[in-house]
Design a protein around this motif. Structure first.
Motif, PDB file in Angstrom:
ATOM      1  N   PHE A  43      -3.991  -8.574   1.191  1.00 39.06           N
ATOM      2  CA  PHE A  43      -4.594  -9.786   1.704  1.00 39.06           C
ATOM      3  C   PHE A  43      -6.047 -10.171   1.359  1.00 39.06           C
ATOM      4  O   PHE A  43      -6.692  -9.990   0.461  1.00 39.06           O
ATOM      5  N   GLU A  44      -6.735 -10.346   2.224  1.00 39.46           N
ATOM      6  CA  GLU A  44      -8.313 -10.511   2.121  1.00 39.46           C
ATOM      7  C   GLU A  44      -9.033  -9.215   2.158  1.00 39.46           C
ATOM      8  O   GLU A  44     -10.209  -9.175   1.940  1.00 39.46           O
ATOM      9  N   ASP A  45      -8.493  -8.187   2.339  1.00 44.70           N
ATOM     10  CA  ASP A  45      -9.065  -6.985   2.559  1.00 44.70           C
ATOM     11  C   ASP A  45      -8.843  -5.978   1.339  1.00 44.70           C
ATOM     12  O   ASP A  45      -7.701  -5.710   0.726  1.00 44.70           O
ATOM     13  N   GLN A  46      -9.830  -4.954   0.980  1.00 42.43           N
ATOM     14  CA  GLN A  46      -9.797  -4.009   0.025  1.00 42.43           C
ATOM     15  C   GLN A  46      -9.993  -2.742   0.571  1.00 42.43           C
ATOM     16  O   GLN A  46     -10.751  -2.589   1.432  1.00 42.43           O
ATOM     17  N   TYR A  47      -9.192  -1.782  -0.337  1.00 44.18           N
ATOM     18  CA  TYR A  47      -9.285  -0.333   0.343  1.00 44.18           C
ATOM     19  C   TYR A  47      -9.260   0.273  -1.008  1.00 44.18           C
ATOM     20  O   TYR A  47      -8.772   0.135  -2.069  1.00 44.18           O
ATOM     21  N   LEU A  48      -9.805   1.710  -0.928  1.00 42.06           N
ATOM     22  CA  LEU A  48      -9.664   2.527  -2.132  1.00 42.06           C
ATOM     23  C   LEU A  48      -8.420   3.502  -1.866  1.00 42.06           C
ATOM     24  O   LEU A  48      -8.533   4.208  -0.982  1.00 42.06           O
ATOM     25  N   ALA A  49      -7.434   3.285  -2.694  1.00 40.35           N
ATOM     26  CA  ALA A  49      -6.265   4.264  -2.428  1.00 40.35           C
ATOM     27  C   ALA A  49      -5.990   5.287  -3.604  1.00 40.35           C
ATOM     28  O   ALA A  49      -6.500   5.275  -4.643  1.00 40.35           O
ATOM     29  N   HIS A  50      -5.768   6.422  -3.027  1.00 38.09           N
ATOM     30  CA  HIS A  50      -5.524   7.525  -3.990  1.00 38.09           C
ATOM     31  C   HIS A  50      -4.057   7.840  -3.968  1.00 38.09           C
ATOM     32  O   HIS A  50      -3.697   8.312  -2.826  1.00 38.09           O
ATOM     33  N   ALA A  51      -3.380   7.808  -4.998  1.00 43.35           N
ATOM     34  CA  ALA A  51      -1.918   7.890  -5.043  1.00 43.35           C
ATOM     35  C   ALA A  51      -1.416   8.998  -6.112  1.00 43.35           C
ATOM     36  O   ALA A  51      -2.258   9.365  -7.115  1.00 43.35           O
TER      37      ALA A  51
END
Length: 323
Positions: free
Chosen positions: A201-209
């Motif tokens: 939604f309004e937030d961003q994260y750095l994801a490691h997958a």
């Protein structure tokens, strides 16, 4: 033919006819042929216990055994097994058998579901701390989402109703799409590491997958399994991670790892114990073991719990608490 009733299902279907205490293959879908490597002409009319030797020879007596377990007290039977399909494709399968009546004769309906992506996720849970896992269908929609730690205020149902690409930040979307297209076109089906900007939604994260593609036995693409190992909050001004964050869906406020079925699955994975093997060593029915493992039976009877725990080298209390 009876199998026409199931023509639109993606699952492999087998119809078994019982005659004079023996069970014969009456009909099957093309998907089942792809899984077994036999064509319909070779399968239809064959006796289950007289099938020729092949890479899947263990499948036929298991199906026959599952049909034989059906009774008024046990209207359905379940089992799980590992098998090698044509092309050396390893499949973790979930089998479900139930009786059907057709033209006053006795038949059984076997549904064969490929659950390899869930087995891969379970295996990773033994080796890694996972924040989140999900399955991404060939159409790009999210299914089977699981989270494992503290919740954040996002509704799981709302997320699973959206296309998967919506949760990749615009700046990363083309790159991620290109990587997924490459993975689904490869034949080795190896897992790939991927870091990307997760948009919630309004937030961003750095994801490691870790992402792994899965295919049907005919070679066509089926789905991706996605395991997110870690998530970091991004500073929106410079896109730099500023702190670690545990991500989970609202419905999973209670740590899923405390669920008895989850503990049992992990113990079985660590001991390399299949449902079929556990059923054989404990003399507990395949259906009962499967229902306990899948959480349909929350707390088994005392003797059942003791037999299972003994085979896994733990106390029943370690899995179910006081019984």
């Amino acid at each position: 033919m009876m199998v026409d009733m199931f023509a639109n299902t993606a699952n492999a279907i087998l119809i078994i006819r019982e005659q004079q205490n023996s069970r014969y293959i009456h009909d099957c879908t093309k998907s089942f042929c792809h899984v077994t490597g036999f064509n319909q002409e070779a399968l239809i009319g064959s006796r289950l216990l007289s099938m020729p030797d092949s890479a899947i020879s263990e499948l036929w007596p298991l199906i026959d055994q599952m049909c034989g377990m059906i009774s008024d007290k046990l209207p359905e039977s379940h089992a799980e097994m590992d098998l090698t399909a044509p092309g050396n494709m390893h499949i973790f399968a979930e089998l479900h058998v139930k009786p059907i009546r057709y033209a006053n004769d006795s038949y059984y309906l076997l549904t064969f579901r490929d659950r390899s992506e869930h087995k891969w996720i379970d295996d990773l849970l033994v080796k890694h701390r996972l924040e989140l896992s999900l399955v991404l269908t060939s159409a790009g929609s999210i299914t089977s989402m699981r989270s494992y730690h503290e919740p954040i205020p996002f509704d799981r149902q709302t997320i699973t109703m959206q296309p998967g690409q919506k949760f990749v930040a615009d700046s990363d979307r083309e790159r991620v799409r290109a990587i997924l297209n490459t993975l689904r076109s490869r034949s080795d089906a190896a897992a790939e590491s991927l870091s990307f900007k997760l948009q919630l939604f309004e937030d961003q994260y750095l994801a490691h997958a870790l992402i792994k593609p899965f295919f049907y036995p005919d070679g066509s693409f089926r789905c991706f399994a996605v395991c997110i190992l870690s998530v970091e909050t991004l500073d929106q001004s410079d896109d730099k991670p500023i702190r670690n964050m545990t991500i989970a869906m609202e419905e999973y406020g209670q740590d899923e790892m405390n669920e008895p079925s989850f503990k049992l699955r992990l113990l079985m994975l660590k001991r390399n114990m299949t449902v079929t093997k556990l059923a054989e060593t404990t003399q507990i029915s395949l259906t009962t073991i499967s229902n306990i493992r899948n959480g349909k039976i929350k707390k088994p009877q005392r003797l059942t719990a003791h037999l299972i725990a003994e085979q896994l080298g733990v106390s029943p209390d370690d899995i179910w608490g006081p019984i």
